[in-house]
Design a protein around this motif. Structure first.
Motif, PDB file in Angstrom:
ATOM      1  N   GLU A  18       0.715  -1.069  -0.068  1.00 31.37           N
ATOM      2  CA  GLU A  18      -0.073   0.001  -0.103  1.00 31.37           C
ATOM      3  C   GLU A  18       0.905   1.224   0.045  1.00 31.37           C
ATOM      4  OE1 GLU A  18      -0.443  -2.267   2.244  1.00 31.37           O
ATOM      5  OE2 GLU A  18      -1.869  -3.372   1.266  1.00 31.37           O
ATOM      6  N   GLN A  19       2.087   1.392   0.886  1.00 33.64           N
ATOM      7  CA  GLN A  19       2.741   2.273   1.032  1.00 33.64           C
ATOM      8  C   GLN A  19       3.602   2.606  -0.389  1.00 33.64           C
ATOM      9  OE1 GLN A  19       5.155   0.850   4.118  1.00 33.64           O
ATOM     10  NE2 GLN A  19       4.218   2.505   5.719  1.00 33.64           N
ATOM     11  N   PHE A  20       3.932   1.422  -0.965  1.00 36.69           N
ATOM     12  CA  PHE A  20       4.817   1.614  -2.405  1.00 36.69           C
ATOM     13  C   PHE A  20       3.791   2.194  -3.467  1.00 36.69           C
ATOM     14  CE2 PHE A  20       5.365  -0.694  -6.577  1.00 36.69           C
ATOM     15  CZ  PHE A  20       6.548  -0.514  -6.786  1.00 36.69           C
ATOM     16  N   LYS A  21       2.520   1.692  -3.600  1.00 40.36           N
ATOM     17  CA  LYS A  21       1.796   2.176  -4.589  1.00 40.36           C
ATOM     18  C   LYS A  21       1.426   3.494  -4.163  1.00 40.36           C
ATOM     19  CE  LYS A  21      -3.049   1.128  -6.454  1.00 40.36           C
ATOM     20  NZ  LYS A  21      -4.144   0.504  -6.310  1.00 40.36           N
ATOM     21  N   GLN A  22       1.047   4.069  -3.101  1.00 42.64           N
ATOM     22  CA  GLN A  22       0.914   5.333  -2.801  1.00 42.64           C
ATOM     23  C   GLN A  22       1.922   6.418  -3.092  1.00 42.64           C
ATOM     24  OE1 GLN A  22      -1.824   6.803  -1.583  1.00 42.64           O
ATOM     25  NE2 GLN A  22      -1.287   8.661  -1.171  1.00 42.64           N
ATOM     26  N   TYR A  23       3.314   5.852  -2.861  1.00 40.08           N
ATOM     27  CA  TYR A  23       4.307   6.672  -3.133  1.00 40.08           C
ATOM     28  C   TYR A  23       4.578   6.794  -4.649  1.00 40.08           C
ATOM     29  CZ  TYR A  23       8.659   9.246  -2.939  1.00 40.08           C
ATOM     30  OH  TYR A  23       9.477  10.095  -2.944  1.00 40.08           O
ATOM     31  N   TYR A  24       4.185   5.432  -5.522  1.00 36.47           N
ATOM     32  CA  TYR A  24       4.507   5.537  -6.935  1.00 36.47           C
ATOM     33  C   TYR A  24       3.533   6.385  -7.601  1.00 36.47           C
ATOM     34  CZ  TYR A  24       5.751   3.164 -11.249  1.00 36.47           C
ATOM     35  OH  TYR A  24       6.006   2.995 -12.529  1.00 36.47           O
ATOM     36  N   GLU A  25       2.337   6.472  -7.159  1.00 36.68           N
ATOM     37  CA  GLU A  25       1.221   7.114  -7.810  1.00 36.68           C
ATOM     38  C   GLU A  25       1.243   8.528  -7.458  1.00 36.68           C
ATOM     39  OE1 GLU A  25      -1.024   5.764 -10.199  1.00 36.68           O
ATOM     40  OE2 GLU A  25       0.181   3.832  -9.846  1.00 36.68           O
ATOM     41  N   LYS A  27       3.873  10.394  -5.980  1.00 36.65           N
ATOM     42  CA  LYS A  27       5.076  11.222  -5.670  1.00 36.65           C
ATOM     43  C   LYS A  27       6.176  10.993  -6.750  1.00 36.65           C
ATOM     44  CE  LYS A  27       4.225  12.509  -1.584  1.00 36.65           C
ATOM     45  NZ  LYS A  27       3.748  13.769  -1.229  1.00 36.65           N
ATOM     46  N   HIS A  28       5.996   9.497  -7.257  1.00 38.04           N
ATOM     47  CA  HIS A  28       7.204   9.283  -8.286  1.00 38.04           C
ATOM     48  C   HIS A  28       6.763   9.661  -9.763  1.00 38.04           C
ATOM     49  CE1 HIS A  28      10.707   7.291  -9.883  1.00 38.04           C
ATOM     50  NE2 HIS A  28       9.879   6.315 -10.503  1.00 38.04           N
TER      51      HIS A  28
END
Length: 173
Positions: A18-25, A27-28
């Protein structure tokens, strides 16, 4: 003819899906858009791994392809195999891929990303901008926050062929 790149991206240890997806979507992708401007791919498609849902008690959930559901075939060996894999996977941990064929370990990546460009020139110009010394450092610093860069994989895709089932796309719900 369009030009596409397939990427497998892995989350950094200690980062939840969930953290990975949130950051990718949130921020990245905006960082890449800012750095590349008009050279951003014509399509940036992200396909995240689905995980077996875990109940609060940690018990094994009912597999989504149960034979007694309207979508189950009951007699199809592949469905029974998928049910066994899903049921067995659920006890292995909190973030276990919803495997239909194969083993959870076969799916260590967290997102499959496809970048599509107008043509090879578009791709090369995009990459030149991102590989500029300042931009490459910005991108690398951002990636270090959420992804395991040592496992990152990317490949140029060949011809794209698509088959569409219009009987399902035209059904009314």
């Amino acid at each position: 003819m369009s030009y596409s790149v397939l990427m497998y991206i892995y989350r950094k240890e200690g980062t939840s899906p969930e953290q990975f997806k949130q950051y990718y979507e949130t921020k990245h992708v905006p960082v890449i858009q800012r750095l590349s401007g008009d050279l951003f791919p014509t399509l940036h498609s992200r396909h995240y791994i689905g995980y077996v849902p875990q109940s609060q008690s940690g018990s094994t959930p009912t597999p989504p392809l149960a034979a007694d559901t309207p979508t189950g075939t009951g007699g199809d060996e592949r469905v029974r195999t998928a049910e066994k894999l899903l049921a067995g996977s659920a006890s292995a941990g909190d973030h276990v891929p919803m495997v239909v064929q194969g083993q959870p370990a076969d799916f260590g990546w967290d997102v499959c990303t496809i970048l599509t460009y107008t043509n090879e020139t578009h791709f090369r110009e995009f990459m030149a901008v991102l590989m500029d010394e300042k931009n490459a450092k910005t991108l690398a610093d951002d990636e270090e926050i959420f992804m395991d860069r040592s496992k990152f994989k990317a490949v140029i895709l060949g011809e794209n062929l698509t088959t569409v089932n219009h009987s399902w796309t035209e059904k009314k719900t």
